[in-house]
Motif scaffolding. Sequence first.
Motif, mmCIF file in Angstrom:
data_model
loop_
_atom_site.group_PDB
_atom_site.id
_atom_site.type_symbol
_atom_site.label_atom_id
_atom_site.label_comp_id
_atom_site.label_asym_id
_atom_site.label_seq_id
_atom_site.Cartn_x
_atom_site.Cartn_y
_atom_site.Cartn_z
ATOM 1 N N LEU A 1 -6.864 13.458 -0.033
ATOM 2 C CA LEU A 1 -8.040 12.620 -0.287
ATOM 3 C C LEU A 1 -8.790 13.090 -1.528
ATOM 4 N N ASN B 1 -4.812 14.205 11.721
ATOM 5 C CA ASN B 1 -5.916 13.770 10.857
ATOM 6 C C ASN B 1 -6.964 14.873 10.777
ATOM 7 N N GLU C 1 -4.460 16.836 4.557
ATOM 8 C CA GLU C 1 -5.022 15.499 4.384
ATOM 9 C C GLU C 1 -6.257 15.549 3.496
ATOM 10 N N THR D 1 -6.454 12.181 -4.667
ATOM 11 C CA THR D 1 -6.371 10.757 -5.007
ATOM 12 C C THR D 1 -7.716 10.184 -5.441
ATOM 13 N N SER D 2 -8.805 10.829 -5.063
ATOM 14 C CA SER D 2 -10.108 10.307 -5.490
ATOM 15 C C SER D 2 -10.573 10.899 -6.818
ATOM 16 N N SER E 1 -4.303 2.283 -4.445
ATOM 17 C CA SER E 1 -4.768 2.492 -3.074
ATOM 18 C C SER E 1 -3.746 3.321 -2.317
ATOM 19 N N PHE E 2 -4.238 4.280 -1.550
ATOM 20 C CA PHE E 2 -3.365 5.144 -0.764
ATOM 21 C C PHE E 2 -3.917 5.275 0.638
ATOM 22 N N THR E 3 -3.021 5.414 1.583
ATOM 23 C CA THR E 3 -3.394 5.816 2.931
ATOM 24 C C THR E 3 -2.649 7.107 3.223
ATOM 25 N N THR E 4 -3.077 7.806 4.249
ATOM 26 C CA THR E 4 -2.428 9.054 4.636
ATOM 27 C C THR E 4 -1.793 8.895 6.009
ATOM 28 N N GLU E 5 -0.748 9.672 6.234
ATOM 29 C CA GLU E 5 -0.107 9.688 7.544
ATOM 30 C C GLU E 5 0.333 11.107 7.862
ATOM 31 N N ILE F 1 1.682 5.139 0.949
ATOM 32 C CA ILE F 1 1.383 6.125 1.988
ATOM 33 C C ILE F 1 1.787 7.498 1.485
ATOM 34 N N MET G 1 0.837 -1.186 0.000
ATOM 35 C CA MET G 1 0.000 0.000 0.000
ATOM 36 C C MET G 1 0.879 1.245 0.000
#
Length: 154
Positions: free
Chosen positions: A19, A10, A15, A22-23, A32-36, A3, A1
């Motif tokens: 979002l 958050n 952030e 990426t969408s 697929s991405f997650t954020t940190e 990041i 995945m």
Amino acid sequence: MNIIGFHGANGAYAEDAILELTSNHPSFANHSFTTEGFDTMAELLANVQRGTVRHGLIPIENSLSGTLHSVLELFAKQEPRLWVVGEYTCSESHYIMARGDIVTDLKDIVEIQSHPAILEQCQDFLDSTLPEGYRAVLASNTATAAEQVANSDE
């Protein structure tokens, strides 16, 4: 995945921008991405350098305040060099938030916490709306300020 890192907690504007990007952008389709979030911009850039996050989103300009020189200076000092791989423009809406058990009316607000650029953008509104003598408290980012307000007893 994958990041994507950002400066802040958050819910920070950065952030939200990740979002949104990426969408909606075709370059991110089928990925697929997650954020940190990171506490400081330096920590974010260090994690990009180490490869613990694949990308980092950093703000470089504010429509009212102009270029964010401190961010660009920090970015330029990175060794080995980091590269800008894209640009994304987004708009932000600002809100006054308070705990409803403490503040029920704008005239009750004695302190505003936010990032300096946000306070500058909203200065005229704050001065014309809040009681005279309110305090402006600087925060590293808006999400952190919101957390501090939510956890405060004042």
